[in-house]
Design an enzyme around this catalytic site. Structure first.
Site, short mmCIF file in Angstrom:
data_model
loop_
_atom_site.label_atom_id
_atom_site.label_comp_id
_atom_site.label_asym_id
_atom_site.label_seq_id
_atom_site.Cartn_x
_atom_site.Cartn_y
_atom_site.Cartn_z
N ARG A 46 37.53 48.08 47.01
CA ARG A 46 37.02 48.60 46.50
C ARG A 46 35.99 48.37 46.42
O ARG A 46 34.53 48.84 44.91
CB ARG A 46 37.73 48.60 44.84
N LYS A 87 55.19 51.32 43.82
CA LYS A 87 54.33 50.42 42.19
C LYS A 87 54.12 51.35 41.20
O LYS A 87 53.87 52.22 41.29
CB LYS A 87 52.40 50.54 42.75
N GLU A 143 46.13 40.88 47.32
CA GLU A 143 46.60 42.09 47.57
C GLU A 143 44.96 41.91 47.05
O GLU A 143 44.11 41.95 46.40
CB GLU A 143 46.72 43.06 45.84
#
Length: 211
Positions: free
Chosen positions: A44, A127, A40
């Site tokens: 960021r 999630k 993943e």
């Protein structure tokens, strides 16, 4: 096909924060060598899309986009080759954009209300984030009792020591973690250690024993 199907049976998802696309090839090779060919790649850093693209160019690695906050980032992720999308929270706009594009999406939830909102959007996998800060496995057990049709991918604060307990719960489809792709390992090009930790992480669910 949902996100769990895309993962191909791999129940631990390395959460990658990498700001240097030039290191993506070595990282991908280390994860594949370690038997954990899933990543993943989080949005960021300014180079997130470039990192994702480099990883996605490998035909032996399943790569998704993480920390996706907007519809524009969904488009960037898909253009870069993301096979699935993960968000830290529940955005109906992000979910719908993914659904329109036919890509699996796993939005973040932390409350029963958010789980119900995810169900309203036609999702059954979410999630749980940030997992440890929101009560960890105890909270997942409580949510699973109310929503037995939902599968969870807890992420946030999970370690190699705490992962086995999560993985043992039937409502947990997978866990996300960064211990095998820790920032210092990537910074110092310690690819052998990345491969070793990936192999040990796979053992957590294949053998049920901590690494």
């Amino acid at each position: 096909m949902n996100a769990i199907d895309v993962l191909g049976g791999h129940r631990i998802v390395p959460v990658v924060v990498l700001d240097d696309p030039a290191k993506a090839d070595a990282l991908g090779a280390a994860m594949v060598e370690g038997g954990l060919p899933v990543a993943e790649a989080t949005f960021r850093t300014p180079e997130a899309a470039a990192v994702l693209r480099r990883l996605a160019e490998r035909d032996d690695l399943v790569v998704g986009a993480g920390t996706v906050l907007t519809e524009r980032q969904v488009d960037q992720a898909l253009e870069a080759g993301a096979r699935f999308v993960v968000s830290p929270g529940l955005s109906a706009a992000v979910v719908r954009r993914c659904q329109e594009a036919g890509v699996p999406v796993v939005p973040g939830v932390a409350t029963p209300t958010e789980v119900m909102q995810a169900l309203d959007l036609g999702l059954d996998t979410v999630k749980f984030f940030p997992a440890e800060a929101n009560g960890g496995l105890s909270t997942i057990k409580a949510l699973a009792a109310a929503f037995p049709q939902v599968r969870f991918m807890p992420t946030g604060g999970i370690t190699v020591d705490s992962a086995p307990a999560y993985l043992a719960h039937p409502s947990v489809a997978a866990v996300g973690g960064s211990w095998m792709v820790a920032g210092d390992l990537l910074r110092d090009d310690r690819w052998d250690e990345v491969a070793r930790r990936c192999a040990a992480s796979t053992d957590l669910y294949l053998q049920g024993a901590p690494a």
